[in-house]
Write an enzyme that holds these catalytic residues in place. Structure first.
Site, mmCIF file in Angstrom:
data_model
loop_
_atom_site.group_PDB
_atom_site.id
_atom_site.type_symbol
_atom_site.label_atom_id
_atom_site.label_comp_id
_atom_site.label_asym_id
_atom_site.label_seq_id
_atom_site.Cartn_x
_atom_site.Cartn_y
_atom_site.Cartn_z
ATOM 1 N N CYS A 292 -4.260 39.486 -49.573
ATOM 2 C CA CYS A 292 -3.018 39.272 -50.313
ATOM 3 C C CYS A 292 -3.245 38.884 -51.772
ATOM 4 O O CYS A 292 -2.306 38.859 -52.563
ATOM 5 C CB CYS A 292 -2.193 38.189 -49.630
ATOM 6 S SG CYS A 292 -2.155 38.324 -47.841
ATOM 7 N N HIS B 14 3.198 32.440 -54.541
ATOM 8 C CA HIS B 14 2.805 33.337 -53.458
ATOM 9 C C HIS B 14 3.917 33.340 -52.410
ATOM 10 O O HIS B 14 4.320 34.399 -51.941
ATOM 11 C CB HIS B 14 1.478 32.881 -52.851
ATOM 12 C CG HIS B 14 0.906 33.835 -51.865
ATOM 13 N ND1 HIS B 14 0.706 35.171 -52.144
ATOM 14 C CD2 HIS B 14 0.492 33.660 -50.577
ATOM 15 C CE1 HIS B 14 0.194 35.775 -51.081
ATOM 16 N NE2 HIS B 14 0.062 34.880 -50.118
ATOM 17 N N GLU C 91 1.021 25.531 -50.763
ATOM 18 C CA GLU C 91 1.171 25.943 -52.160
ATOM 19 C C GLU C 91 1.980 24.923 -52.951
ATOM 20 O O GLU C 91 1.674 24.632 -54.108
ATOM 21 C CB GLU C 91 1.833 27.323 -52.245
ATOM 22 C CG GLU C 91 1.851 27.874 -53.667
ATOM 23 C CD GLU C 91 2.372 29.300 -53.774
ATOM 24 O OE1 GLU C 91 2.250 29.888 -54.863
ATOM 25 O OE2 GLU C 91 2.905 29.832 -52.769
ATOM 26 N N HIS D 248 6.398 40.847 -48.056
ATOM 27 C CA HIS D 248 5.020 40.652 -48.509
ATOM 28 C C HIS D 248 4.315 42.002 -48.569
ATOM 29 O O HIS D 248 4.036 42.625 -47.544
ATOM 30 C CB HIS D 248 4.298 39.703 -47.553
ATOM 31 C CG HIS D 248 2.973 39.236 -48.056
ATOM 32 N ND1 HIS D 248 2.336 39.779 -49.149
ATOM 33 C CD2 HIS D 248 2.140 38.247 -47.603
ATOM 34 C CE1 HIS D 248 1.187 39.171 -49.343
ATOM 35 N NE2 HIS D 248 1.055 38.233 -48.416
ATOM 36 N N LYS E 216 9.143 37.360 -52.958
ATOM 37 C CA LYS E 216 8.954 37.920 -51.613
ATOM 38 C C LYS E 216 10.197 37.735 -50.749
ATOM 39 O O LYS E 216 10.345 38.395 -49.717
ATOM 40 C CB LYS E 216 7.741 37.278 -50.930
ATOM 41 C CG LYS E 216 6.393 37.719 -51.489
ATOM 42 C CD LYS E 216 5.251 37.125 -50.693
ATOM 43 C CE LYS E 216 3.884 37.555 -51.227
ATOM 44 N NZ LYS E 216 3.542 36.917 -52.516
ATOM 45 N N PHE F 205 -5.594 35.979 -47.002
ATOM 46 C CA PHE F 205 -6.411 35.737 -45.819
ATOM 47 C C PHE F 205 -7.884 35.751 -46.208
ATOM 48 O O PHE F 205 -8.307 36.518 -47.069
ATOM 49 C CB PHE F 205 -6.168 36.829 -44.769
ATOM 50 C CG PHE F 205 -4.904 36.667 -43.972
ATOM 51 C CD1 PHE F 205 -4.059 35.583 -44.143
ATOM 52 C CD2 PHE F 205 -4.554 37.617 -43.021
ATOM 53 C CE1 PHE F 205 -2.909 35.443 -43.402
ATOM 54 C CE2 PHE F 205 -3.393 37.488 -42.265
ATOM 55 C CZ PHE F 205 -2.572 36.399 -42.454
#
Length: 413
Positions: free
Chosen positions: A164, A303, A314, A340, A335, A399
């Protein structure tokens, strides 16, 4: 030695809310939700029913039909986005040194659509009968390769596969290529198209996806009822250019990339490190790279995936870096509108961040209803707002513990 400055002269996008960067940004400003029931396959017997699909995309508008059949959907998106970005930039690559023009285009997974369908064909008809284009369609570097072929670019062409974080890594790495003198122009960004049974089943099995059937309550970053992310697809491509090179040819400058930070959690294959400590380090490195203080940043495109752990970690990371100022700036997640987009996410969000600075408008986190005390920053809930911001960050946390943050500056001449 004074660092070379790096500016944005072109942006192109294909997203769940528009087939161009301009359409996508207009939809984001309006708070449009691009999430809807899946149409790319029959999802009736699967748990995840929603996705952020690209709607109305016809590859024949960007390439010959014969060629399109040899190119996976993710690379088709990349070519379309590149076409828009290059057109906006006004670059004529026949007048450029091709070895000083580079490409960095991410794909988190790559041609999974081709991989899934050719595997089924191989099982049914024998693996010697699968398409001769199976390999070049499925490998993740083909978005970059196809763009290079189209424009005759012969500088470095590479493809970050940092999950990502890949799209943001691509923009940051491109900035460094120009700033450090290796290129004058870099096309950078990311592309992804994995709204397929195989991908959706895999993410569902690991409990990463929202299983909500209500598009308005599926991708809900920072909301206390968030339960997972919604898969999106698309591409974002930016044209980065050395400042004097852009000015010499009279380019319209859209923004400046001034800082980049990248770290790794070295902690877990999917879960973020507790407290988002390495994500915080990536943001701090981006600020230090630019020589900008935390108090000068007015907006963060987070994110913000809508997973319980990511959003809380975050938020904590932002507080670690910005202290009391974290409560004085806006932090939203687009998002909530696009879902995503994995390897494309950071690139598309870099475009939205650049547009936010250019137009003085901060996009909202839509669908927000239930406050979460662990996510207590100003997330621009539900409705975007006008704001004159000079510096903005865009974060991506992938990830494998990959963290990337870029700092953009409003163009001031």
């Amino acid at each position: 030695m004074e660092k070379r400055r790096v500016v944005i002269t072109g942006m192109g996008a294909v997203t769940p809310v528009g087939l161009t960067a301009a359409e996508s940004w207009s939809a984001v400003k309006a708070g449009t939700c691009g999430i809807a029931p899946i149409t790319l396959y029959d999802a009736s017997n699967m748990k995840a029913k929603l996705a952020g699909e690209v709607k109305g995309f016809d590859p024949a508008n960007y390439m010959e039909k014969r060629e399109a059949r040899k190119i996976d959907r993710f690379a088709q998106f990349a070519l379309a986005a590149a076409q828009e970005a290059v057109a906006q930039s006004g670059l004529d690559f026949t007048q450029e040194d091709p070895y000083r023009c580079a490409l960095i285009v991410s794909a988190g997974i790559g041609g999974l659509y081709t991989l899934q369908h050719e595997t089924v064909k191989g099982e049914q008809k024998g693996y010697d009968k699968i398409s001769p284009f199976f390999i070049p369609m499925s490998i993740g570097n083909m978005a970059a390769a196809q763009i290079a072929i189209k424009y005759g670019l012969k500088g470095m062409a590479t493809c970050p596969t940092t999950a990502c974080a890949g799209g943001t890594n691509a923009v940051g790495d491109a900035m460094r290529q120009i700033r450090d003198g290796y290129a004058e122009v870099v096309l950078c960004g990311g592309a992804e198209a994995v709204v397929t049974e195989l991908a959706m089943g895999g993410f569902t099995s690991m409990h990463a996806l929202s299983l909500s059937e209500d598009p308005k309550r599926a991708s809900i970053p920072f909301d206390a009822e968030r339960s997972g992310f919604v898969m999106g697809e698309g591409a974002g491509i930016l044209v980065l250019e050395e400042l004097e090179h852009a000015q010499k040819r009279g380019a319209v400058i859209l923004g400046e990339v001034v800082g980049y930070g990248a770290t790794c959690d070295a902690y877990h294959i999917t879960a973020p490190a507790p407290g988002g400590v390495e994500g915080a380090k990536a943001m701090a490195l981006a600020l230090a790279d630019a020589g900008v203080s935390p108090e000068e940043v007015g907006y963060i495109n987070a994110h913000g995936t809508s997973t319980p752990m990511n959003d809380a970690c975050e938020t904590q990371a932002i507080k670690t870096v910005f202290g009391d100022h974290a409560y004085q700036m806006a932090v939203s997640s687009t998002k909530s509108m696009t879902g995503h987009m994995l390897g494309a996410a950071g690139a598309v969000e870099a475009i939205f961040t650049a547009q936010a600075l250019l137009e003085g408008f901060l996009p909202a986190t839509i669908g927000y209803q239930v406050p979460d005390p662990e996510c207590d920053l100003d997330i621009v809930p539900n409705v975007g707002r006008e704001a004159d911001v000079r510096y903005a960050l865009s974060n991506s946390l992938g990830f494998g513990g990959h963290n990337a943050s870029i700092l953009l500056k409003k163009w001031e001449g």
